[in-house]
Scaffold this motif. Structure first.
Motif, PDB file in Angstrom:
ATOM      1  N   VAL A 209     -45.554  26.561 -11.571  1.00 15.09           N
ATOM      2  CA  VAL A 209     -46.451  25.768 -12.735  1.00 15.09           C
ATOM      3  C   VAL A 209     -47.222  24.865 -12.009  1.00 15.09           C
ATOM      4  O   VAL A 209     -46.922  24.281 -10.832  1.00 15.09           O
ATOM      5  CB  VAL A 209     -45.404  25.073 -13.713  1.00 15.09           C
ATOM      6  N   PRO A 210     -48.410  24.223 -12.671  1.00 20.39           N
ATOM      7  CA  PRO A 210     -49.204  23.504 -11.884  1.00 20.39           C
ATOM      8  C   PRO A 210     -48.745  21.971 -11.650  1.00 20.39           C
ATOM      9  O   PRO A 210     -47.823  21.459 -12.462  1.00 20.39           O
ATOM     10  CB  PRO A 210     -50.266  23.490 -12.978  1.00 20.39           C
ATOM     11  N   CYS A 211     -49.353  21.258 -10.784  1.00 20.06           N
ATOM     12  CA  CYS A 211     -49.017  19.930 -10.624  1.00 20.06           C
ATOM     13  C   CYS A 211     -50.428  19.295 -10.030  1.00 20.06           C
ATOM     14  O   CYS A 211     -51.323  20.282  -9.617  1.00 20.06           O
ATOM     15  CB  CYS A 211     -47.924  19.430  -9.764  1.00 20.06           C
ATOM     16  N   HIS A 212     -50.525  18.215  -9.929  1.00 16.81           N
ATOM     17  CA  HIS A 212     -51.707  17.348  -9.239  1.00 16.81           C
ATOM     18  C   HIS A 212     -51.610  16.866  -7.921  1.00 16.81           C
ATOM     19  O   HIS A 212     -50.975  15.907  -7.773  1.00 16.81           O
ATOM     20  CB  HIS A 212     -52.369  16.313 -10.103  1.00 16.81           C
ATOM     21  N   HIS A 213     -51.965  17.783  -6.888  1.00 14.59           N
ATOM     22  CA  HIS A 213     -51.929  17.213  -5.626  1.00 14.59           C
ATOM     23  C   HIS A 213     -52.849  18.066  -4.771  1.00 14.59           C
ATOM     24  O   HIS A 213     -54.076  18.328  -5.241  1.00 14.59           O
ATOM     25  CB  HIS A 213     -50.428  17.788  -5.046  1.00 14.59           C
ATOM     26  N   TRP A 214     -52.457  18.371  -3.476  1.00 18.64           N
ATOM     27  CA  TRP A 214     -53.288  19.083  -2.445  1.00 18.64           C
ATOM     28  C   TRP A 214     -52.805  19.453  -1.201  1.00 18.64           C
ATOM     29  O   TRP A 214     -51.498  19.015  -1.115  1.00 18.64           O
ATOM     30  CB  TRP A 214     -54.313  18.046  -2.183  1.00 18.64           C
ATOM     31  N   GLY A 215     -53.446  20.042  -0.265  1.00 18.27           N
ATOM     32  CA  GLY A 215     -52.467  20.311   0.895  1.00 18.27           C
ATOM     33  C   GLY A 215     -53.685  20.585   2.130  1.00 18.27           C
ATOM     34  O   GLY A 215     -54.622  20.726   2.088  1.00 18.27           O
ATOM     35  N   ALA A 216     -53.098  20.172   3.293  1.00 18.21           N
ATOM     36  CA  ALA A 216     -53.485  20.713   4.713  1.00 18.21           C
ATOM     37  C   ALA A 216     -52.663  20.328   5.719  1.00 18.21           C
ATOM     38  O   ALA A 216     -51.563  19.833   5.584  1.00 18.21           O
ATOM     39  CB  ALA A 216     -54.729  19.369   4.719  1.00 18.21           C
ATOM     40  N   ARG A 217     -52.857  21.117   6.948  1.00 16.63           N
ATOM     41  CA  ARG A 217     -52.190  21.165   7.995  1.00 16.63           C
ATOM     42  C   ARG A 217     -52.893  20.506   9.273  1.00 16.63           C
ATOM     43  O   ARG A 217     -52.157  20.127  10.229  1.00 16.63           O
ATOM     44  CB  ARG A 217     -51.841  22.414   8.612  1.00 16.63           C
ATOM     45  N   GLY A 218     -54.414  20.299   9.119  1.00 16.13           N
ATOM     46  CA  GLY A 218     -55.087  19.737  10.156  1.00 16.13           C
ATOM     47  C   GLY A 218     -56.327  19.178   9.583  1.00 16.13           C
ATOM     48  O   GLY A 218     -56.380  18.653   8.600  1.00 16.13           O
ATOM     49  N   VAL A 219     -57.560  19.422  10.543  1.00  8.20           N
ATOM     50  CA  VAL A 219     -58.777  18.663  10.159  1.00  8.20           C
ATOM     51  C   VAL A 219     -59.772  19.271   9.393  1.00  8.20           C
ATOM     52  O   VAL A 219     -60.674  18.835   9.060  1.00  8.20           O
ATOM     53  CB  VAL A 219     -59.183  17.970  11.437  1.00  8.20           C
ATOM     54  N   ASN A 220     -59.370  20.592   8.992  1.00  4.39           N
ATOM     55  CA  ASN A 220     -60.517  21.468   8.447  1.00  4.39           C
ATOM     56  C   ASN A 220     -60.050  22.705   7.636  1.00  4.39           C
ATOM     57  O   ASN A 220     -60.614  23.688   7.258  1.00  4.39           O
ATOM     58  CB  ASN A 220     -61.463  22.035   9.520  1.00  4.39           C
ATOM     59  N   ASP A 221     -58.736  22.148   6.904  1.00  2.37           N
ATOM     60  CA  ASP A 221     -57.952  23.223   6.055  1.00  2.37           C
ATOM     61  C   ASP A 221     -57.913  22.652   4.751  1.00  2.37           C
ATOM     62  O   ASP A 221     -56.862  23.286   4.139  1.00  2.37           O
ATOM     63  CB  ASP A 221     -56.848  23.887   6.595  1.00  2.37           C
ATOM     64  N   ARG A 222     -58.247  21.349   4.570  1.00  2.00           N
ATOM     65  CA  ARG A 222     -57.871  20.760   3.233  1.00  2.00           C
ATOM     66  C   ARG A 222     -58.064  22.124   2.250  1.00  2.00           C
ATOM     67  O   ARG A 222     -59.013  22.585   1.765  1.00  2.00           O
ATOM     68  CB  ARG A 222     -58.880  19.769   2.996  1.00  2.00           C
ATOM     69  N   SER A 223     -56.861  21.939   1.156  1.00  4.97           N
ATOM     70  CA  SER A 223     -56.736  22.741   0.019  1.00  4.97           C
ATOM     71  C   SER A 223     -57.162  24.133   0.144  1.00  4.97           C
ATOM     72  O   SER A 223     -57.375  24.897  -0.741  1.00  4.97           O
ATOM     73  CB  SER A 223     -57.535  21.959  -1.141  1.00  4.97           C
ATOM     74  N   MET A 224     -56.846  24.711   1.401  1.00  5.10           N
ATOM     75  CA  MET A 224     -57.074  26.088   1.385  1.00  5.10           C
ATOM     76  C   MET A 224     -55.641  26.971   1.094  1.00  5.10           C
ATOM     77  O   MET A 224     -55.654  28.132   1.030  1.00  5.10           O
ATOM     78  CB  MET A 224     -57.614  26.289   2.883  1.00  5.10           C
ATOM     79  N   ALA A 225     -54.808  26.112   1.041  1.00  2.81           N
ATOM     80  CA  ALA A 225     -53.293  26.809   0.238  1.00  2.81           C
ATOM     81  C   ALA A 225     -53.144  25.994  -0.758  1.00  2.81           C
ATOM     82  O   ALA A 225     -53.363  24.959  -0.983  1.00  2.81           O
ATOM     83  CB  ALA A 225     -52.243  26.819   1.328  1.00  2.81           C
ATOM     84  N   LEU A 226     -52.589  26.790  -1.871  1.00  2.44           N
ATOM     85  CA  LEU A 226     -52.224  25.894  -3.085  1.00  2.44           C
ATOM     86  C   LEU A 226     -51.114  25.044  -3.081  1.00  2.44           C
ATOM     87  O   LEU A 226     -50.104  25.480  -2.291  1.00  2.44           O
ATOM     88  CB  LEU A 226     -52.170  27.080  -4.011  1.00  2.44           C
ATOM     89  N   TRP A 227     -51.007  24.264  -4.025  1.00  6.83           N
ATOM     90  CA  TRP A 227     -49.604  23.358  -4.190  1.00  6.83           C
ATOM     91  C   TRP A 227     -49.106  23.686  -5.522  1.00  6.83           C
ATOM     92  O   TRP A 227     -49.764  24.417  -6.552  1.00  6.83           O
ATOM     93  CB  TRP A 227     -50.039  21.998  -4.217  1.00  6.83           C
ATOM     94  N   ALA A 228     -47.707  23.432  -5.925  1.00  7.87           N
ATOM     95  CA  ALA A 228     -47.387  23.827  -7.252  1.00  7.87           C
ATOM     96  C   ALA A 228     -45.874  23.186  -7.568  1.00  7.87           C
ATOM     97  O   ALA A 228     -45.286  22.674  -6.574  1.00  7.87           O
ATOM     98  CB  ALA A 228     -47.197  25.503  -7.328  1.00  7.87           C
ATOM     99  N   ALA A 229     -45.435  23.191  -8.584  1.00  9.73           N
ATOM    100  CA  ALA A 229     -43.989  22.871  -9.000  1.00  9.73           C
ATOM    101  C   ALA A 229     -43.507  24.250  -9.236  1.00  9.73           C
ATOM    102  O   ALA A 229     -44.244  25.120  -9.773  1.00  9.73           O
ATOM    103  CB  ALA A 229     -43.946  21.901 -10.111  1.00  9.73           C
ATOM    104  N   PHE A 230     -42.125  24.120  -9.724  1.00  8.81           N
ATOM    105  CA  PHE A 230     -41.463  25.326  -9.921  1.00  8.81           C
ATOM    106  C   PHE A 230     -40.332  25.019 -11.050  1.00  8.81           C
ATOM    107  O   PHE A 230     -39.748  24.031 -11.220  1.00  8.81           O
ATOM    108  CB  PHE A 230     -40.692  25.898  -8.596  1.00  8.81           C
ATOM    109  N   VAL A 231     -40.279  26.135 -12.015  1.00  7.37           N
ATOM    110  CA  VAL A 231     -39.041  25.901 -12.934  1.00  7.37           C
ATOM    111  C   VAL A 231     -38.118  27.168 -12.862  1.00  7.37           C
ATOM    112  O   VAL A 231     -38.623  28.298 -12.557  1.00  7.37           O
ATOM    113  CB  VAL A 231     -39.623  26.031 -14.273  1.00  7.37           C
ATOM    114  N   LEU A 232     -36.952  26.973 -12.528  1.00  4.92           N
ATOM    115  CA  LEU A 232     -35.836  27.980 -12.469  1.00  4.92           C
ATOM    116  C   LEU A 232     -35.301  28.058 -13.831  1.00  4.92           C
ATOM    117  O   LEU A 232     -34.927  27.133 -14.509  1.00  4.92           O
ATOM    118  CB  LEU A 232     -34.826  27.595 -11.508  1.00  4.92           C
ATOM    119  N   THR A 233     -35.182  29.235 -14.371  1.00  5.15           N
ATOM    120  CA  THR A 233     -34.491  29.759 -15.754  1.00  5.15           C
ATOM    121  C   THR A 233     -33.477  30.344 -15.393  1.00  5.15           C
ATOM    122  O   THR A 233     -33.421  31.413 -14.844  1.00  5.15           O
ATOM    123  CB  THR A 233     -35.525  30.049 -16.736  1.00  5.15           C
ATOM    124  N   GLY A 234     -32.268  30.344 -16.176  1.00  6.66           N
ATOM    125  CA  GLY A 234     -31.036  31.034 -16.148  1.00  6.66           C
ATOM    126  C   GLY A 234     -30.286  30.932 -17.404  1.00  6.66           C
ATOM    127  O   GLY A 234     -30.401  29.814 -18.261  1.00  6.66           O
TER     128      GLY A 234
END
Length: 351
Positions: A209-234
């Motif tokens: 599910v969506p959340c409001h954030h961002w990601g990076a590992r270095g100095v030129n990869d900002r937001s090249m991988a997605l961020w998210a939250a999770f819901v487990l259902t059972g």
């Protein structure tokens, strides 16, 4: 921690990555982690928060660093580690530290954003250092079946810990788009999800599910991988895990009850919010966490992302104190929403 050493550590983890989108121009189409179609939150090169705010730039990092001095944290604090049962039929959550929790539900053992290293940093000799030992000794972990990996920041994606998990437990990892490329060298089995996608893992549904954030590992990869939250259902109820998020007008929480019914538990970040002008877009504060908890309709809540490593200016215990004040102000019982210390265990009541 002195002001100078704090600033150096913070810059290592946050400043380096925050400058990612401003320090280097990356030509369109050179996303190193993900190659997929344009969507309402992916422009062909970078992911983004629809109608949201991007992370701050380098000038704001410098403004923060030259502003108010951070609160002093202790060098270390004692922890009494838990020794979890091998399996749990119902629902039990154990705090390891920061955003790492052991969720035991319906016979499965699930870790969120596992972090056992001494520092959250791209290097071993600098960066934010933990002041509390993990709330579960690594050797005392029960068999780990699944890892939920919310995004690629160093305090959430700890490659050294992921390699240890591969060697000792070989769990499945479910993570948002692009993060599988970053962790490929660990050898872990991965399954990626986009916002709105779902899969099955044993008796559970796993929903991205969506959340409001961002990601990076270095100095030129900002937001090249997605961020998210999770819901487990059972059968034993639904559990929301949010690794990091800005409150974003409550949008990460508003439709959860309609989609998943009443949540039994919400695991929500409550720390790394000061200074507010710098952090608010990406890190909610305890007041916002309580509001989000109410919007989500969850029966019980756990506050994480506090008290383990110093990322921002607030004192170590400030998020917990502010959470208690927010609960009182918003007429929510403190028995329903707790900020757990490392090693604390909560058998979540049934609803």
């Amino acid at each position: 921690m002195t002001r100078r050493s704090f600033l150096r550590s913070a810059a290592t983890l946050i400043g380096l990555s925050t400058a990612a989108g401003t320090a280097t121009v990356v030509r369109r189409g050179s996303n190193r982690y993900y190659d997929g179609p344009v969507s309402d939150h992916f422009d062909g090169l970078r992911f983004f928060n629809p109608d949201g705010r991007p992370p701050k730039g380098l000038s704001d990092v410098l403004r923060w660093r030259m502003g108010d001095a951070p609160a002093k944290w202790p060098e270390s604090l004692p922890v009494t580690p838990a020794r979890p049962r091998a399996r749990v039929a119902d629902l039990t959550v154990t705090m390891v530290g920061h955003a790492t929790l052991l969720v035991q539900i319906e016979g499965l053992n699930i870790l969120t954003d596992p972090f056992w290293s001494d520092r959250a940093s791209p290097v071993r000799f600098a960066g934010p250092k933990r002041v509390t030992a993990p709330g579960i000794a690594f050797a005392d972990l029960p068999p780990v079946d699944l890892v939920l990996l919310s995004h690629c920041h160093y305090d959430h994606m700890d490659l050294a810990t992921l390699r240890r998990l591969k060697a000792q437990h070989d769990p499945m990892v479910i993570t948002p788009l692009g993060n599988d490329t970053i962790i490929a060298g660990t050898g872990l089995r991965t399954q990626t999800q986009d916002w709105g996608q779902s899969t099955r893992f044993g008796p559970l549904g796993v929903h991205c599910v969506p959340c409001h954030h961002w990601g990076a590992r270095g100095v030129n990869d900002r937001s090249m991988a997605l961020w998210a939250a999770f819901v487990l259902t059972g059968r034993r109820g639904s559990v929301l895990f949010v690794g990091d998020t800005g409150f974003d007008q409550g949008r990460p929480y508003r439709d959860l009850a309609d989609r998943f019914g009443r949540l039994r538990a919400a695991l929500l970040p409550i720390g790394a919010y000061d200074p507010q002008w710098f952090m608010a877009d990406q890190h909610q504060n305890p007041d916002e966490a309580v509001t989000g908890f109410r919007l989500s309709g969850a029966a019980y809540g756990i506050g994480h992302h506090w008290g383990t490593i110093q990322l921002t200016n607030e004192g170590r215990n400030a998020p917990r104190a502010r959470l208690l004040a927010a609960l009182e102000q918003q007429s929510v019982s403190s028995d329903r929403f707790r900020a757990l210390e490392a090693g604390e265990v909560w058998e979540i009541p049934q609803i």
